[in-house]
Design a protein around this motif. Structure first.
Motif, PDB file in Angstrom:
ATOM      1  N   THR A 172      25.188  42.156  -6.236  1.00  0.00           N
ATOM      2  CA  THR A 172      24.440  41.117  -6.957  1.00  0.00           C
ATOM      3  C   THR A 172      23.189  41.678  -7.636  1.00  0.00           C
ATOM      4  OG1 THR A 172      25.082  39.843  -5.029  1.00  0.00           O
ATOM      5  CG2 THR A 172      23.821  38.697  -6.696  1.00  0.00           C
ATOM      6  N   ASN A 260      31.337  28.834  -8.646  1.00  0.00           N
ATOM      7  CA  ASN A 260      29.938  29.210  -8.546  1.00  0.00           C
ATOM      8  C   ASN A 260      29.404  29.518  -9.946  1.00  0.00           C
ATOM      9  OD1 ASN A 260      29.379  29.676  -5.497  1.00  0.00           O
ATOM     10  ND2 ASN A 260      31.291  30.749  -5.847  1.00  0.00           N
ATOM     11  N   VAL A 264      21.123  33.046 -10.222  1.00  0.00           N
ATOM     12  CA  VAL A 264      19.966  32.762 -11.071  1.00  0.00           C
ATOM     13  C   VAL A 264      19.308  34.058 -11.555  1.00  0.00           C
ATOM     14  CG1 VAL A 264      17.692  31.687 -11.116  1.00  0.00           C
ATOM     15  CG2 VAL A 264      19.566  30.550  -9.963  1.00  0.00           C
TER      16      VAL A 264
ATOM     17  N   GLU B 209      30.455  38.194  -3.638  1.00  0.00           N
ATOM     18  CA  GLU B 209      29.642  37.573  -4.687  1.00  0.00           C
ATOM     19  C   GLU B 209      29.699  36.045  -4.615  1.00  0.00           C
ATOM     20  OE1 GLU B 209      31.351  37.895  -8.553  1.00  0.00           O
ATOM     21  OE2 GLU B 209      33.389  37.814  -7.780  1.00  0.00           O
ATOM     22  N   LEU B 210      30.653  35.518  -3.838  1.00  0.00           N
ATOM     23  CA  LEU B 210      30.872  34.074  -3.842  1.00  0.00           C
ATOM     24  C   LEU B 210      30.083  33.382  -2.736  1.00  0.00           C
ATOM     25  CD1 LEU B 210      34.760  34.083  -4.309  1.00  0.00           C
ATOM     26  CD2 LEU B 210      32.996  33.998  -6.073  1.00  0.00           C
ATOM     27  N   ALA B 211      29.055  32.644  -3.144  1.00  0.00           N
ATOM     28  CA  ALA B 211      28.213  31.980  -2.149  1.00  0.00           C
ATOM     29  C   ALA B 211      28.938  30.781  -1.537  1.00  0.00           C
ATOM     30  CB  ALA B 211      26.906  31.547  -2.788  1.00  0.00           C
ATOM     31  N   TRP B 212      29.633  30.015  -2.370  1.00  0.00           N
ATOM     32  CA  TRP B 212      30.263  28.797  -1.872  1.00  0.00           C
ATOM     33  C   TRP B 212      31.291  29.108  -0.787  1.00  0.00           C
ATOM     34  CZ3 TRP B 212      35.011  26.413  -1.448  1.00  0.00           C
ATOM     35  CH2 TRP B 212      34.991  25.022  -1.244  1.00  0.00           C
ATOM     36  N   ASP B 267      30.441  43.732  -0.571  1.00  0.00           N
ATOM     37  CA  ASP B 267      29.298  43.373  -1.414  1.00  0.00           C
ATOM     38  C   ASP B 267      29.300  44.128  -2.736  1.00  0.00           C
ATOM     39  OD1 ASP B 267      28.896  45.770  -0.220  1.00  0.00           O
ATOM     40  OD2 ASP B 267      26.786  45.464   0.251  1.00  0.00           O
ATOM     41  N   SER B 393      21.634  20.895  -8.902  1.00  0.00           N
ATOM     42  CA  SER B 393      21.418  22.333  -9.061  1.00  0.00           C
ATOM     43  C   SER B 393      20.911  22.982  -7.774  1.00  0.00           C
ATOM     44  CB  SER B 393      20.461  22.596 -10.219  1.00  0.00           C
ATOM     45  OG  SER B 393      19.315  21.794 -10.081  1.00  0.00           O
ATOM     46  N   THR B 396      22.846  26.286  -6.787  1.00  0.00           N
ATOM     47  CA  THR B 396      22.541  27.439  -7.642  1.00  0.00           C
ATOM     48  C   THR B 396      21.095  27.883  -7.509  1.00  0.00           C
ATOM     49  OG1 THR B 396      23.214  25.775  -9.228  1.00  0.00           O
ATOM     50  CG2 THR B 396      23.765  28.023  -9.726  1.00  0.00           C
ATOM     51  N   LYS B 397      20.182  26.914  -7.477  1.00  0.00           N
ATOM     52  CA  LYS B 397      18.782  27.308  -7.545  1.00  0.00           C
ATOM     53  C   LYS B 397      18.168  27.615  -6.184  1.00  0.00           C
ATOM     54  CE  LYS B 397      17.730  25.110 -11.929  1.00  0.00           C
ATOM     55  NZ  LYS B 397      17.049  24.006 -12.602  1.00  0.00           N
ATOM     56  N   GLN B 401      21.585  32.256  -3.913  1.00  0.00           N
ATOM     57  CA  GLN B 401      20.953  33.569  -3.900  1.00  0.00           C
ATOM     58  C   GLN B 401      20.471  33.938  -2.493  1.00  0.00           C
ATOM     59  OE1 GLN B 401      20.361  35.368  -7.189  1.00  0.00           O
ATOM     60  NE2 GLN B 401      20.474  36.946  -5.621  1.00  0.00           N
ATOM     61  N   LEU B 404      23.416  34.736  -0.229  1.00  0.00           N
ATOM     62  CA  LEU B 404      24.028  36.037  -0.509  1.00  0.00           C
ATOM     63  C   LEU B 404      23.165  37.170   0.034  1.00  0.00           C
ATOM     64  CD1 LEU B 404      25.581  35.625  -4.071  1.00  0.00           C
ATOM     65  CD2 LEU B 404      26.695  35.521  -1.850  1.00  0.00           C
ATOM     66  N   LYS B 410      20.665  41.823   3.532  1.00  0.00           N
ATOM     67  CA  LYS B 410      19.354  42.199   2.998  1.00  0.00           C
ATOM     68  C   LYS B 410      18.235  41.448   3.690  1.00  0.00           C
ATOM     69  CE  LYS B 410      21.024  42.906  -1.567  1.00  0.00           C
ATOM     70  NZ  LYS B 410      21.127  42.067  -2.752  1.00  0.00           N
TER      71      LYS B 410
END
Lengths: 318, 432
Positions: A172, A260, A264, B209-212, B267, B393, B396-397, B401, B404, B410
């Protein structure tokens, strides 16, 4: 040497004749036919461009889902916009694409110009360079998943070259640099082709003269190519500014999936506008979307004006 | 978060958008009852012509027309019907009937009070069965849905249900040895993972990469700890993140990451690289919606036996409904409602299972064999909405992130909770 060269070749373009009082018959004729000729074009421009922008500006003052009644919000949308971390990231990314991506693109393009002018088979080389620009950006977004996967072709080649731990290309964190790199790759050939077209018009004898004066290849580039192709380069800079702000599908393809939105951290303002106007699971926020679109319009306008002003040089004729 | 549909890949979606843009005028002329002559109605479908569901619905339309004489004017619009419906309602060009996922229906119409209350349909008789629609569709599905501004949540009548969970190959000998019975607790599940690890097998494959998809496990573990994602995410003060049950669930997810149970390289790839690895047997489990069974159907070896379970600890399956909805502005209400009830007949609705390979809300229609476990989970207990039905949103917002970062190792569980809390507070401030 530069001054000598300019003395020999450059002729100042005559300025326009001062706008007279209009007494001359030809001048009067011109004035009479101005509106009949310019009017229809202006009308089309006003209806297709100015009116929608005006409507967008009007919408940006409301909260509106596109269906129900509009709710007056005044400038609150703009306040929210600048308070939204996602928008600030988008704005910074847009500027990063514009400035960093642009600087790299033009540095490579100009370096290629230097080489291409003097090399053999340059038409072939130019075609090869131009090719990536013909391919739809979506293809790169999809191909990247295959090319840059941990056991994909790129890493295989790197492995042969002795790189033991290649970077995690598709992580990412690396998405945005990958997007910028792809943009640079596709744009370089495009701008090289345009700049080379201008360079081809420069008369050979100028280079010969420079060579006789003892100019090195770089000095010939610096004192002949650059000044004589300057107008075209500055137009290219404007073209890049305008197009880089509108980049969108590449980001969507690189980072998004059907369930998805892209992260952002990779958004630019165009992506922000898209997600506000077409959210996946909520009613559209058309007020916010238009406000964001207007902010980026103003940004492009200001940057374009500044660029034009900064890059203005006295035109050189040859 | 959008439950729909990984099968509709982004490329197809973009293509559909183009086609839709071209076909918008065609829809427009057919909408608003324009194409619905005496007694007929108009219908925009989320399916494209040729998709299995479209074939089932087309067959039902044909029978309905010959049975009742009511003319159905259908447009196979595709998934982006969601983006068309709002503007169409505003322009008074909307169809009488359309279909989508319940989350999309809510977002596009019901949330703004633009969806018709279909309680009447629940009271209608299913032709030839002597039962009402409400008798064949378990009430728990509609009860779980968010309410519109009028306090109603009967804005969709479902014909298909999906659910999420952990999918695996029950015929995998390593897995069968490691997991003789389904693990009851999270600790038991990690033991299964350890046993697999001892044999050199990864426990979970993940398209990182897929958060959902990857976040589904956290969503289930939160629910297992009594935390509703909807309440958690809508708290403007962020204080809900201080609940110790939240940290526990996050730490459980962290154990998967830190314990090295995820198939390496997760990842650094793009979907569907790891889903493919899973279907090739490189890892035991894969977390996704139940459409994954369809996605890998052509890749899995012949002896693959699809199993599914909820992340251990969780007891209530989540449900993602797909069904018919009507805009508030619909003109031909009665014939369209008659069709909705008609479609609920066992012999008609059965096609969604037998032809289209999906689960129906009716518990007396058996799901396809690959989805038998999922149907069992759906039937056995009350259902809940995926991610508590969180919309807008926020994913996403705020969520994606941060999640992930946790999923990629991390950030720690504690860091995740504290950044979620602060990001959520600033998110809600920006939404006022």
């Amino acid at each position: 040497m530069a001054t000598a060269l300019q003395d020999r070749t450059a002729v100042r373009r005559e300025g326009r004749p001062p706008a007279g009082s209009g007494a001359a018959p030809l001048e009067r004729q011109h004035r009479r036919i101005f509106w009949p000729f310019a009017g229809p074009a202006l009308l089309v421009y006003a209806v297709l461009f100015l009116a929608p922008i005006g409507y967008a500006a009007w919408t940006s003052l409301y909260k509106w889902d596109g269906m129900g009644a509009k709710q007056w919000r005044g400038l609150h949308n703009y306040q929210v916009l600048f308070g939204d971390p996602a928008f600030r990231t988008s704005l910074l990314n847009t500027l990063e694409i514009l400035v960093v991506g642009g600087a790299i693109t033009f540095a490579i393009s100009l370096a290629l110009t230097l080489v291409l002018r003097e090399m053999r088979a340059r038409l072939f080389a130019r075609s090869v360079l131009f090719f990536p620009c013909l391919v739809n950006a979506m293809v790169f977004g999809i191909a990247a998943g295959f090319l840059f996967s941990p056991d994909g072709p790129v890493n295989t080649v790197l492995h042969w070259l002795g790189v033991a731990a290649p970077p995690k290309w598709l992580a990412t964190d690396n998405l945005f640099p990958m997007i910028v790199a792809t943009l640079v790759w596709t744009a370089t050939g495009y701008y090289t082709a345009i700049i080379m077209a201008a360079v081809d018009q420069i008369p050979e004898y100028l280079y010969e003269a420079a060579e006789l004066d003892g100019a090195s290849a770089f000095q010939r580039f610096r004192h002949v190519t650059l000044p004589l192709a300057w107008d075209v380069i500055s137009v290219c800079a404007v073209l890049w500014t305008v197009s880089s702000v509108k980049i969108f599908e590449l980001i969507l393809m690189y980072g998004g999936s059907s369930s998805n939105q892209p992260p952002v951290s990779t958004w630019n303002t165009a992506m922000y506008v898209y997600t506000e106007a077409f959210p996946q699971t909520s009613a559209p926020q058309l007020g916010m979307a238009t406000a964001a679109a207007l902010v980026s319009l103003v940004m492009v306008g200001v940057i374009t004006l500044a660029l034009r002003r900064l890059m203005r040089r006295t035109a050189v004729e040859y | 978060m959008n439950s729909k549909t990984k099968t509709a890949r982004r490329v197809v979606g973009v293509a559909t958008a183009v086609v839709l843009a071209a076909g918008a005028s065609a829809c427009g002329s057919g909408g608003a009852g324009g194409g619905a002559k005496a007694g007929g109605f108009t219908y925009w479908s989320m399916w494209r012509a040729g998709e299995p569901q479209a074939k089932v619905i087309q067959a039902a339309i044909d029978r309905f027309q010959s049975d009742t004489g009511i003319k159905v004017d259908v447009t196979w619009a595709g998934r982006d019907v969601t983006k068309k419906i709002g503007p169409a309602i505003a322009a008074r060009q909307a169809p009488d009937l359309w279909d989508q996922g319940a989350d999309a229906v809510y977002a596009a119409t019901a949330q703004a009070g633009q969806a018709l209350d279909l309680s009447d349909v629940l009271g209608m008789e299913v032709p030839g069965e002597g039962k009402k629609v409400a008798d064949v569709i378990p009430a728990k599905y509609l009860d779980a849905l968010p309410k519109d501004p009028n306090g109603k949540n009967h804005y969709i009548i479902p014909y298909e249900v999906s659910s999420a969970g952990l999918f695996y190959n029950a015929a995998d000998p390593d897995l069968a040895a490691a997991m003789p019975t389904a693990p009851a607790t999270w600790a038991d599940f990690l033991k299964v993972c350890d046993a697999l690890k001892a044999k050199g097998r990864a426990c979970l494959a993940s398209d990182g990469e897929l958060a959902w998809e990857n976040g589904l496990t956290l969503d289930y573990l939160l629910a297992a700890g009594g935390v509703d994602f909807s309440a958690l995410s809508s708290d403007k003060s962020g204080a809900s993140w201080d609940n110790p049950a939240v940290l526990t669930a996050v730490q459980q997810v962290e154990q998967l990451v830190k314990g090295g149970y995820l198939l390496g390289g997760y990842d650094a790839t793009k979907f569907p690289a790891q889903e493919t690895n899973w279907s090739a047997g490189k890892a035991a489990f894969y977390s996704d919606g139940s459409w994954v069974t369809d996605e890998v159907a052509k890749q899995v070896p012949a002896d693959w036996k699809m199993g599914a379970m909820l992340p251990p600890g969780a007891t209530n399956a989540d449900s993602m409904l797909f069904g018919f909805s009507m805009p508030r502005t619909a003109k031909n209400v009665a014939p369209a409602q008659k069709f909705i009830a008609y479609f609920q007949q066992q012999k008609v609705l059965g096609g969604i299972s037998t032809e289209a390979g999906n689960i129906t809300p009716r518990s007396d229609i058996p799901a396809p064999a690959v989805l038998a476990d999922v149907q069992k989970a759906l039937n056995s207990a009350p259902v809940r909405l995926t991610y508590g039905g969180v919309a807008g949103s926020y994913p996403t917002k705020v969520f994606n992130q941060n999640f992930l970062d946790l999923w990629h190792g991390k950030t720690s569980a504690e860091q995740f909770v504290s950044t979620m809390k602060s990001d959520q507070v600033s998110f809600w401030k920006s939404q006022d």
